[in-house]
Design a protein around this motif. Structure first.
Motif, short mmCIF file in Angstrom:
data_model
loop_
_atom_site.label_atom_id
_atom_site.label_comp_id
_atom_site.label_asym_id
_atom_site.label_seq_id
_atom_site.Cartn_x
_atom_site.Cartn_y
_atom_site.Cartn_z
N VAL A 1 0.84 -1.20 0.00
CA VAL A 1 0.00 0.00 0.00
C VAL A 1 0.87 1.25 0.00
O VAL A 1 0.60 2.22 -0.72
N ALA A 2 1.93 1.24 0.80
CA ALA A 2 2.84 2.38 0.86
C ALA A 2 3.49 2.64 -0.50
O ALA A 2 3.61 3.80 -0.93
N ALA A 3 3.89 1.57 -1.17
CA ALA A 3 4.54 1.73 -2.47
C ALA A 3 3.58 2.32 -3.50
O ALA A 3 3.95 3.24 -4.25
N TYR A 4 2.36 1.83 -3.53
CA TYR A 4 1.40 2.37 -4.51
C TYR A 4 0.91 3.75 -4.11
O TYR A 4 0.59 4.57 -4.98
N GLY A 5 0.87 4.03 -2.81
CA GLY A 5 0.56 5.40 -2.39
C GLY A 5 1.62 6.37 -2.89
O GLY A 5 1.30 7.47 -3.37
N PHE A 6 2.87 5.96 -2.79
CA PHE A 6 3.96 6.79 -3.30
C PHE A 6 3.86 6.95 -4.80
O PHE A 6 4.08 8.04 -5.35
N ALA A 7 3.52 5.86 -5.51
CA ALA A 7 3.39 5.91 -6.96
C ALA A 7 2.31 6.89 -7.38
O ALA A 7 2.48 7.66 -8.34
#
Length: 254
Positions: free
Chosen positions: A139-145
């Motif tokens: 979730v953190a990675a896609y939030g950053f994306a």
């Protein structure tokens, strides 16, 4: 770092094998990576080692443009280095969570995981803790994306997943007191909720500042920290909801 947690006073009842296992994997991955001096099989010359690091992060790091399906960035970050080819984008989202840029980056993340990980694992159980770590990291990675949709620089580090652990800690064990090194010098015993709450407030402030202020860009993925923390809070609340519905005390969950 204004405050560094050293110890949580919650007495864990079972060996935190998942938390310590994740720390071991992160350390091992770093020791095998081209930026570590222990990885002697990579080129020893400056240009060769630089290109090895470049290719390594491009292959295993999470790149927003790729994650959103907009661009295939198999090309290197620098023209002098060769492309990587054959990258698995979905797997890079997972692998990026175990990469670190250097010893300080690794140590900072592992300290937080060492202090808060065993507590959360003990409170919610080993399997749930592992799922929480991986899911909040994704979730953190896609939030950053989504926050940096045009980004072409790889995101690396365990901080998104560890932020998820801190978010869950805020829900499942906020009553503890945490020995914290304030300003790098002064040890103080602070409420757990204050330590993790101030962490989130700082990350959110830095995220907003780096997103809106001209020229305030940063190499730190603050958006990943914010989204990971929020995901961890939600996951912690879900665990409590499951406990209420099943009639099981959280302290009885393995």
């Amino acid at each position: 770092m204004a405050a560094l947690p050293l110890n949580d006073d919650y007495p864990v009842r079972r060996a935190p094998v998942v938390a310590f296992g994740l720390i071991a994997v992160n350390v091992l991955v770093y020791l095998l990576s081209p930026q570590a001096t222990t990885a002697v099989w990579y080129p020893v010359d400056m240009v060769g080692r630089f290109c090895a690091i470049d290719d390594y992060f491009m292959r295993w790091g999470a790149i927003p443009d790729e994650m959103l399906g907009r661009t295939d960035l198999a090309a290197p970050l620098t023209p002098e280095c060769g492309g990587i080819g054959g990258k698995s984008v979905w797997f890079s989202v997972l692998s990026s969570m175990f990469l670190h840029a250097g010893p300080a980056h690794l140590l900072g993340n592992m300290v937080y995981l060492f202090v808060f990980g065993p507590v959360v694992e003990d409170r919610i159980g080993k399997f749930r803790f592992l799922v929480l770590y991986l899911v909040t990291g994704i979730v953190a990675a896609y939030g950053f994306a989504l926050a940096d949709a045009d980004g072409t620089v790889p995101m690396i580090g365990a901080s998104g997943a560890i932020s998820g652990v801190l978010g869950a800690y805020l829900v499942v064990q906020f009553r503890s007191r945490v020995t914290t090194l304030v300003f790098g010098l002064i040890p103080m015993r602070l409420p757990g909720w204050a330590v993790v709450g101030s962490y989130f407030a700082l990350q959110y402030l830095l995220y907003v500042t780096s997103s809106t202020a001209p020229g305030a860009g940063s190499n730190v993925a603050y958006a990943a920290h914010v989204y990971g923390f929020v995901a961890g809070v939600i996951a912690g609340l879900v665990v409590y909801r499951l406990r209420w519905r099943s009639g099981t005390r959280l302290s009885d969950v393995y």
